[in-house]
Design a protein around this motif. Structure first.
Motif, PDB file in Angstrom:
ATOM      1  N   ALA A   5     -22.621 -10.411 -41.837  1.00  0.00           N
ATOM      2  CA  ALA A   5     -21.648  -9.958 -42.838  1.00  0.00           C
ATOM      3  C   ALA A   5     -22.198 -10.137 -44.251  1.00  0.00           C
ATOM      4  CB  ALA A   5     -20.338 -10.726 -42.680  1.00  0.00           C
ATOM      5  N   ALA A   6     -22.767 -11.307 -44.528  1.00  0.00           N
ATOM      6  CA  ALA A   6     -23.324 -11.570 -45.851  1.00  0.00           C
ATOM      7  C   ALA A   6     -24.523 -10.665 -46.125  1.00  0.00           C
ATOM      8  CB  ALA A   6     -23.739 -13.035 -45.964  1.00  0.00           C
ATOM      9  N   ALA A   7     -25.357 -10.455 -45.106  1.00  0.00           N
ATOM     10  CA  ALA A   7     -26.529  -9.589 -45.280  1.00  0.00           C
ATOM     11  C   ALA A   7     -26.113  -8.161 -45.620  1.00  0.00           C
ATOM     12  CB  ALA A   7     -27.370  -9.601 -44.005  1.00  0.00           C
ATOM     13  N   SER A   8     -25.064  -7.673 -44.966  1.00  0.00           N
ATOM     14  CA  SER A   8     -24.620  -6.313 -45.223  1.00  0.00           C
ATOM     15  C   SER A   8     -24.120  -6.135 -46.644  1.00  0.00           C
ATOM     16  CB  SER A   8     -23.523  -5.918 -44.231  1.00  0.00           C
ATOM     17  OG  SER A   8     -22.338  -6.675 -44.455  1.00  0.00           O
ATOM     18  N   VAL A   9     -23.481  -7.173 -47.197  1.00  0.00           N
ATOM     19  CA  VAL A   9     -23.007  -7.105 -48.579  1.00  0.00           C
ATOM     20  C   VAL A   9     -24.191  -7.015 -49.542  1.00  0.00           C
ATOM     21  CG1 VAL A   9     -21.746  -8.312 -50.388  1.00  0.00           C
ATOM     22  CG2 VAL A   9     -20.871  -8.320 -48.059  1.00  0.00           C
ATOM     23  N   ILE A  10     -25.219  -7.819 -49.299  1.00  0.00           N
ATOM     24  CA  ILE A  10     -26.398  -7.804 -50.157  1.00  0.00           C
ATOM     25  C   ILE A  10     -27.077  -6.434 -50.124  1.00  0.00           C
ATOM     26  CG2 ILE A  10     -28.711  -8.786 -50.478  1.00  0.00           C
ATOM     27  CD1 ILE A  10     -27.588 -11.430 -49.477  1.00  0.00           C
ATOM     28  N   ILE A  11     -27.108  -5.817 -48.954  1.00  0.00           N
ATOM     29  CA  ILE A  11     -27.733  -4.504 -48.830  1.00  0.00           C
ATOM     30  C   ILE A  11     -27.018  -3.475 -49.691  1.00  0.00           C
ATOM     31  CG2 ILE A  11     -28.097  -2.608 -47.172  1.00  0.00           C
ATOM     32  CD1 ILE A  11     -28.822  -4.770 -45.111  1.00  0.00           C
ATOM     33  N   GLY A  31     -23.621 -10.525 -57.942  1.00  0.00           N
ATOM     34  CA  GLY A  31     -22.931 -10.409 -56.661  1.00  0.00           C
ATOM     35  C   GLY A  31     -23.813 -10.833 -55.504  1.00  0.00           C
ATOM     36  N   VAL A  32     -25.093 -10.464 -55.542  1.00  0.00           N
ATOM     37  CA  VAL A  32     -26.039 -10.884 -54.503  1.00  0.00           C
ATOM     38  C   VAL A  32     -26.166 -12.401 -54.488  1.00  0.00           C
ATOM     39  CG1 VAL A  32     -28.471 -10.862 -53.823  1.00  0.00           C
ATOM     40  CG2 VAL A  32     -27.346  -8.738 -54.504  1.00  0.00           C
ATOM     41  N   ALA A  33     -26.290 -13.011 -55.670  1.00  0.00           N
ATOM     42  CA  ALA A  33     -26.402 -14.463 -55.761  1.00  0.00           C
ATOM     43  C   ALA A  33     -25.154 -15.151 -55.213  1.00  0.00           C
ATOM     44  CB  ALA A  33     -26.640 -14.874 -57.216  1.00  0.00           C
ATOM     45  N   LEU A  34     -23.998 -14.580 -55.478  1.00  0.00           N
ATOM     46  CA  LEU A  34     -22.743 -15.162 -55.003  1.00  0.00           C
ATOM     47  C   LEU A  34     -22.705 -15.184 -53.479  1.00  0.00           C
ATOM     48  CD1 LEU A  34     -19.892 -16.208 -55.754  1.00  0.00           C
ATOM     49  CD2 LEU A  34     -19.110 -13.839 -55.633  1.00  0.00           C
ATOM     50  N   VAL A  35     -23.094 -14.086 -52.867  1.00  0.00           N
ATOM     51  CA  VAL A  35     -23.063 -14.001 -51.409  1.00  0.00           C
ATOM     52  C   VAL A  35     -24.159 -14.849 -50.774  1.00  0.00           C
ATOM     53  CG1 VAL A  35     -23.298 -12.426 -49.456  1.00  0.00           C
ATOM     54  CG2 VAL A  35     -22.040 -11.717 -51.462  1.00  0.00           C
ATOM     55  N   SER A  36     -25.300 -14.980 -51.463  1.00  0.00           N
ATOM     56  CA  SER A  36     -26.445 -15.679 -50.887  1.00  0.00           C
ATOM     57  C   SER A  36     -26.314 -17.190 -50.901  1.00  0.00           C
ATOM     58  CB  SER A  36     -27.729 -15.288 -51.634  1.00  0.00           C
ATOM     59  OG  SER A  36     -27.984 -13.922 -51.468  1.00  0.00           O
ATOM     60  N   GLY A  37     -25.323 -17.730 -51.618  1.00  0.00           N
ATOM     61  CA  GLY A  37     -25.167 -19.171 -51.497  1.00  0.00           C
ATOM     62  C   GLY A  37     -24.909 -19.937 -52.757  1.00  0.00           C
ATOM     63  N   ARG A  93     -17.149 -14.485 -40.089  1.00  0.00           N
ATOM     64  CA  ARG A  93     -16.012 -14.661 -40.986  1.00  0.00           C
ATOM     65  C   ARG A  93     -16.301 -13.993 -42.326  1.00  0.00           C
ATOM     66  NH1 ARG A  93     -13.790 -20.464 -43.327  1.00  0.00           N
ATOM     67  NH2 ARG A  93     -12.161 -19.611 -44.684  1.00  0.00           N
ATOM     68  N   ILE A  94     -15.342 -13.224 -42.810  1.00  0.00           N
ATOM     69  CA  ILE A  94     -15.459 -12.578 -44.115  1.00  0.00           C
ATOM     70  C   ILE A  94     -14.547 -13.321 -45.078  1.00  0.00           C
ATOM     71  CG2 ILE A  94     -15.200 -10.415 -45.390  1.00  0.00           C
ATOM     72  CD1 ILE A  94     -15.453  -8.953 -42.716  1.00  0.00           C
ATOM     73  N   ASP A  95     -15.139 -14.116 -45.970  1.00  0.00           N
ATOM     74  CA  ASP A  95     -14.318 -14.926 -46.872  1.00  0.00           C
ATOM     75  C   ASP A  95     -14.272 -14.321 -48.268  1.00  0.00           C
ATOM     76  OD1 ASP A  95     -16.737 -15.553 -48.083  1.00  0.00           O
ATOM     77  OD2 ASP A  95     -16.964 -17.424 -46.976  1.00  0.00           O
ATOM     78  N   ARG A  96     -13.679 -15.064 -49.204  1.00  0.00           N
ATOM     79  CA  ARG A  96     -13.473 -14.537 -50.553  1.00  0.00           C
ATOM     80  C   ARG A  96     -14.778 -14.278 -51.283  1.00  0.00           C
ATOM     81  NH1 ARG A  96      -8.537 -18.467 -52.692  1.00  0.00           N
ATOM     82  NH2 ARG A  96      -6.958 -17.750 -51.170  1.00  0.00           N
ATOM     83  N   LYS A  97     -15.798 -15.071 -51.001  1.00  0.00           N
ATOM     84  CA  LYS A  97     -17.056 -14.879 -51.722  1.00  0.00           C
ATOM     85  C   LYS A  97     -17.769 -13.609 -51.280  1.00  0.00           C
ATOM     86  CE  LYS A  97     -17.828 -19.573 -53.214  1.00  0.00           C
ATOM     87  NZ  LYS A  97     -18.767 -20.705 -53.308  1.00  0.00           N
ATOM     88  N   GLU A  98     -17.653 -13.248 -49.993  1.00  0.00           N
ATOM     89  CA  GLU A  98     -18.192 -11.963 -49.562  1.00  0.00           C
ATOM     90  C   GLU A  98     -17.464 -10.814 -50.266  1.00  0.00           C
ATOM     91  OE1 GLU A  98     -18.182 -14.221 -46.903  1.00  0.00           O
ATOM     92  OE2 GLU A  98     -20.320 -14.112 -46.446  1.00  0.00           O
ATOM     93  N   VAL A  99     -16.136 -10.920 -50.315  1.00  0.00           N
ATOM     94  CA  VAL A  99     -15.348  -9.878 -50.975  1.00  0.00           C
ATOM     95  C   VAL A  99     -15.689  -9.807 -52.461  1.00  0.00           C
ATOM     96  CG1 VAL A  99     -13.019  -9.120 -51.582  1.00  0.00           C
ATOM     97  CG2 VAL A  99     -13.468 -10.058 -49.307  1.00  0.00           C
ATOM     98  N   GLY A 100     -15.774 -10.985 -53.118  1.00  0.00           N
ATOM     99  CA  GLY A 100     -16.142 -11.014 -54.531  1.00  0.00           C
ATOM    100  C   GLY A 100     -17.531 -10.465 -54.772  1.00  0.00           C
ATOM    101  N   GLY A 101     -18.461 -10.769 -53.863  1.00  0.00           N
ATOM    102  CA  GLY A 101     -19.825 -10.270 -54.002  1.00  0.00           C
ATOM    103  C   GLY A 101     -19.898  -8.767 -53.913  1.00  0.00           C
ATOM    104  N   ILE A 102     -19.183  -8.206 -52.948  1.00  0.00           N
ATOM    105  CA  ILE A 102     -19.247  -6.747 -52.800  1.00  0.00           C
ATOM    106  C   ILE A 102     -18.572  -6.041 -53.969  1.00  0.00           C
ATOM    107  CG2 ILE A 102     -17.113  -6.349 -51.466  1.00  0.00           C
ATOM    108  CD1 ILE A 102     -18.765  -4.446 -49.703  1.00  0.00           C
ATOM    109  N   VAL A 103     -17.523  -6.656 -54.549  1.00  0.00           N
ATOM    110  CA  VAL A 103     -16.885  -6.074 -55.738  1.00  0.00           C
ATOM    111  C   VAL A 103     -17.879  -6.031 -56.899  1.00  0.00           C
ATOM    112  CG1 VAL A 103     -15.124  -6.441 -57.511  1.00  0.00           C
ATOM    113  CG2 VAL A 103     -14.527  -6.654 -55.095  1.00  0.00           C
TER     114      VAL A 103
END
Length: 303
Positions: free
Chosen positions: A97-103, A136-142, A273-283
């Protein structure tokens, strides 16, 4: 005729993005039974078994590849190699899930490199959007604890970003040579180049070959078959067809469809699990993509 050609190109890009969304999940499943290099080599060999006979039947007689073309195609093969391997190694440390957001940040990376290498758009116009996407990438990456599913999200995220850089270079470089050669020719020749360079790496990264192919579950074989037929043979062919039709900058926008399909599939199949940081990252990533396209499309107005 031009409208029909554009429609076919956009349809091909949409199909490629949706297929690649599923490939994120497929790669994650195969890594349970195969090593990263094994997956990459097997998907390359399998796709070549489909693409080369098709090319021989449809285009071989009319295709002329010069020595200079061979050098360019070989170099482009490193872009495919980098994208496939770096994404697989990144998925070892990061959830699907996190990888897909970064892509989803791929369009900004393509625009960033295009502005530097091709100078088609002033660098100052794409920089603000790129910065927003990279946040956004940094947010999702950790950023913070539990920011992304995976053992080492920062390492996984960084490897995937490098994989995106490889694909952006491949996309930019393939546009010009497709003025002389068909997408099918470029697809199988660059894939062949990529696969040949990876075969020696099998000695350094084995899993299924070491444990025995009989230990591989049916689900892993099915996922590998999906990567061969849909993600590699069909997906890359559709992508190159679309790039030739509308150009790398416009084509890059369709990568935004990958996170959507991959997030849904990773949650449904892998239980990610798709949490708020994934959603925030993709936004943030999508906001950066929108900003890059807005500023690049109206440079005089911004100036």
């Amino acid at each position: 005729m031009q409208d029909r050609s554009s429609f076919l190109a956009y349809s091909a890009l949409t199909a490629a993005a949706v297929l690649w969304g599923g490939s994120i999940v497929g790669q994650k499943i195969t890594l349970g039974a195969f090593s990263a290099v094994e997956v990459s080599v097997l998907r390359g060999v399998g796709a070549l078994c489909l693409l080369i006979p098709l090319w021989w039947w449809r285009e071989a007689a009319a295709t002329r590849i010069s020595g200079r073309d061979l050098l360019v195609l070989t170099a482009l093969g490193f872009g495919v190699l980098g994208n496939h391997l770096l994404t697989l190694f990144g998925l070892r440390h990061l959830g699907a899930a996190a990888a897909s957001v970064i892509i989803g940040a791929s369009p900004t990376i393509t625009a960033f490199l295009s502005s530097i290498l091709l100078r088609d758009v002033p660098f100052r116009l794409v920089l603000p959007g790129c910065l927003v996407s990279f946040v956004g990438v940094a947010l999702v990456s950790g950023v913070g604890e539990g920011a992304a599913a995976g053992e080492q999200p920062w390492l996984g995220g960084l490897l995937i970003v490098f994989g995106l850089v490889s694909w952006a270079l491949y996309t930019i470089g393939s546009r010009r040579i497709m003025e002389r050669l068909s997408p099918l020719t470029v697809n199988w020749t660059t894939l062949l180049s990529s696969t040949m360079w990876q075969v020696p790496l099998l000695w350094t990264d084995q899993k299924a070959l070491a444990d025995g192919l009989g230990t591989v579950a049916a689900s892993s074989w099915a996922a590998l078959l999906y990567l061969i037929v849909f993600a590699t043979a069909m997906g890359q062919q559709a992508w190159l067809y679309g790039v030739r039709g509308v150009g790398p900058s416009r084509a890059g926008i369709f990568v935004n469809l990958i996170p959507v399909s991959a997030l849904v599939l990773s949650a449904a199949i892998l239980g990610d699990r798709i949490d708020r940081k994934e959603v925030g990252g993709i936004v943030l990533i999508l906001a950066g993509v929108w900003l890059v396209n807005r500023l690049a499309r109206h440079p005089r107005r911004v100036g």
